[in-house]
Scaffold this motif. Sequence first.
Motif, PDB file in Angstrom:
ATOM      1  N   LEU A 106       0.838  -1.113   0.009  1.00 44.90           N
ATOM      2  CA  LEU A 106       0.044  -0.011  -0.093  1.00 44.90           C
ATOM      3  C   LEU A 106       0.934   1.152   0.114  1.00 44.90           C
ATOM      4  O   LEU A 106       1.801   1.317   0.883  1.00 44.90           O
ATOM      5  CB  LEU A 106      -0.977  -0.117   1.220  1.00 44.90           C
ATOM      6  CG  LEU A 106      -1.947  -1.041   1.413  1.00 44.90           C
ATOM      7  CD1 LEU A 106      -2.844  -0.678   2.645  1.00 44.90           C
ATOM      8  CD2 LEU A 106      -3.168  -0.598  -0.043  1.00 44.90           C
ATOM      9  N   ARG A 107       0.725   2.062  -0.753  1.00 45.01           N
ATOM     10  CA  ARG A 107       1.326   3.408  -1.226  1.00 45.01           C
ATOM     11  C   ARG A 107       0.908   4.397   0.047  1.00 45.01           C
ATOM     12  O   ARG A 107       1.807   5.495   0.374  1.00 45.01           O
ATOM     13  CB  ARG A 107       1.253   4.098  -2.397  1.00 45.01           C
ATOM     14  CG  ARG A 107       2.050   3.009  -3.261  1.00 45.01           C
ATOM     15  CD  ARG A 107       1.994   3.555  -4.872  1.00 45.01           C
ATOM     16  NE  ARG A 107       2.553   2.467  -5.955  1.00 45.01           N
ATOM     17  CZ  ARG A 107       2.906   2.705  -7.225  1.00 45.01           C
ATOM     18  NH1 ARG A 107       2.204   4.003  -7.541  1.00 45.01           N
ATOM     19  NH2 ARG A 107       3.319   2.057  -7.998  1.00 45.01           N
ATOM     20  N   SER A 108      -0.563   4.327   0.529  1.00 41.89           N
ATOM     21  CA  SER A 108      -0.979   5.575   1.211  1.00 41.89           C
ATOM     22  C   SER A 108      -0.626   5.314   2.542  1.00 41.89           C
ATOM     23  O   SER A 108      -1.259   4.092   3.038  1.00 41.89           O
ATOM     24  CB  SER A 108      -2.292   5.393   1.035  1.00 41.89           C
ATOM     25  OG  SER A 108      -3.001   6.287   1.968  1.00 41.89           O
ATOM     26  N   PRO A 109      -0.002   5.983   3.438  1.00 46.38           N
ATOM     27  CA  PRO A 109       0.464   5.685   4.708  1.00 46.38           C
ATOM     28  C   PRO A 109      -1.055   5.568   5.442  1.00 46.38           C
ATOM     29  O   PRO A 109      -1.071   4.774   6.524  1.00 46.38           O
ATOM     30  CB  PRO A 109       1.124   6.921   5.298  1.00 46.38           C
ATOM     31  CG  PRO A 109       1.730   7.387   4.255  1.00 46.38           C
ATOM     32  CD  PRO A 109       0.671   7.079   3.109  1.00 46.38           C
ATOM     33  N   ALA A 110      -2.063   6.528   5.314  1.00 47.43           N
ATOM     34  CA  ALA A 110      -3.353   6.548   5.839  1.00 47.43           C
ATOM     35  C   ALA A 110      -4.105   5.143   5.626  1.00 47.43           C
ATOM     36  O   ALA A 110      -4.832   4.686   6.530  1.00 47.43           O
ATOM     37  CB  ALA A 110      -4.251   7.548   5.370  1.00 47.43           C
ATOM     38  N   GLY A 111      -3.835   4.595   4.492  1.00 39.54           N
ATOM     39  CA  GLY A 111      -4.525   3.524   4.150  1.00 39.54           C
ATOM     40  C   GLY A 111      -4.172   2.414   5.028  1.00 39.54           C
ATOM     41  O   GLY A 111      -4.825   1.167   5.385  1.00 39.54           O
ATOM     42  N   ARG A 112      -2.816   2.379   5.058  1.00 42.57           N
ATOM     43  CA  ARG A 112      -2.175   1.220   5.808  1.00 42.57           C
ATOM     44  C   ARG A 112      -2.472   1.348   7.179  1.00 42.57           C
ATOM     45  O   ARG A 112      -2.640   0.148   7.841  1.00 42.57           O
ATOM     46  CB  ARG A 112      -0.432   1.629   5.503  1.00 42.57           C
ATOM     47  CG  ARG A 112       0.433   0.355   6.107  1.00 42.57           C
ATOM     48  CD  ARG A 112       1.896   0.713   5.750  1.00 42.57           C
ATOM     49  NE  ARG A 112       2.336   0.773   4.663  1.00 42.57           N
ATOM     50  CZ  ARG A 112       2.598   1.962   3.935  1.00 42.57           C
ATOM     51  NH1 ARG A 112       2.885   2.949   4.781  1.00 42.57           N
ATOM     52  NH2 ARG A 112       2.914   1.878   2.789  1.00 42.57           N
ATOM     53  N   ARG A 113      -2.600   2.344   7.672  1.00 38.92           N
ATOM     54  CA  ARG A 113      -2.973   2.583   8.997  1.00 38.92           C
ATOM     55  C   ARG A 113      -4.178   2.091   9.311  1.00 38.92           C
ATOM     56  O   ARG A 113      -4.614   1.284  10.444  1.00 38.92           O
ATOM     57  CB  ARG A 113      -2.679   3.904   9.665  1.00 38.92           C
ATOM     58  CG  ARG A 113      -1.194   4.365  10.038  1.00 38.92           C
ATOM     59  CD  ARG A 113      -1.263   5.653  10.817  1.00 38.92           C
ATOM     60  NE  ARG A 113      -1.933   6.769  10.043  1.00 38.92           N
ATOM     61  CZ  ARG A 113      -1.219   7.479   9.143  1.00 38.92           C
ATOM     62  NH1 ARG A 113      -0.031   7.438   9.135  1.00 38.92           N
ATOM     63  NH2 ARG A 113      -1.762   8.497   8.593  1.00 38.92           N
ATOM     64  N   LYS A 114      -5.182   2.683   8.428  1.00 44.96           N
ATOM     65  CA  LYS A 114      -6.620   1.975   8.644  1.00 44.96           C
ATOM     66  C   LYS A 114      -6.571   0.365   8.682  1.00 44.96           C
ATOM     67  O   LYS A 114      -7.523  -0.108   9.352  1.00 44.96           O
ATOM     68  CB  LYS A 114      -7.281   2.835   7.535  1.00 44.96           C
ATOM     69  CG  LYS A 114      -8.767   2.307   7.595  1.00 44.96           C
ATOM     70  CD  LYS A 114      -9.708   3.093   6.688  1.00 44.96           C
ATOM     71  CE  LYS A 114     -11.326   2.689   6.579  1.00 44.96           C
ATOM     72  NZ  LYS A 114     -11.990   3.354   5.697  1.00 44.96           N
TER      73      LYS A 114
END
Length: 315
Positions: free
Chosen positions: A232-240
């Motif tokens: 996943l490139r998005s840190p927010a998506g990874r955290r979610k």
Amino acid sequence: MDSPSNATTPFGFLLQGFSEFPHLRPVLFLLLLAVHLATLSGNLLILVAVATVPSRPPMLLFLCQLSAIELCYTLVVVPRSLADLTMPGHGRGSPISFLGCALQMQMFVALGGAECFLLAAMAYDRYVAICHPLRYAAVVTPELCVRLALVCCFGGLAVSVGLTVAVFHLPFCGSRLLVHFFCDITALLHLACTRSYADELPLLGACLVLLLLPSVLILASYGSIATALRRLRSPAGRRKAASTCASHLAVTFLHYGCATFMYVRPKASYSPRLDRTLALVYTNVTPLLYPLIYSLRNREITTAISRVLGRRWRG
């Protein structure tokens, strides 16, 4: 030494409980009662909250089954322990019949085993949700959840029956005094007259099925999840995505950590009084923590609980 005649028949065993600490019994009773009532309330609240949700996603169905298991898990052990604490006149211990002891152990292992399998099923649910999100609704259907729930229950039941039959075929001798507050496997094996490692094979087999097999499935699921999260490139998506696994991981570590420490070790290392103290934790504290963990980390559960409490407050 007493002969290994089956002195347990028909008289059964004596559960020592905490009879050697008469001055602590009132305090311990009040403490355990408070924890038990909080555990019952927390798990019942989750069951009621999930029942009020019109459209229940699979994770809520799994969580509902987990709460039901924890509810039964504590009811198998704690009420009897509380009753024994209120009756100090039993002398060395509280009597329990051979059949009653076998039934308590069987139900305890069956519920614990069902939870082991259920945690593996919940890990699979997280794997599909994160690694194959577009196929999630088609793969993890309500019908699959029901089938997995039945497999978990019947799997735990089958292992528990086999283990109980094996343990209660052992010869017991001595005073028949179990240094414990319920019929736990380690306490019964400690009381058995035999010293052969062959007598520990049923417990080893049960641990392989209930602990090792689900652990492998859970590790495989989270290995794939970790690989997907790295992509996943998005840190927010990874955290979610990672936050959706946090509650399950916490409960898994608690359950498997306690079970592994207690049961995956040779009989020579058993320490009845230490095991009894640790059993207080995994029969009272961990079932209380599970609802707290999920209610704090799961937004759907938090919303459902708030809805239930809001209706009661308005009513």
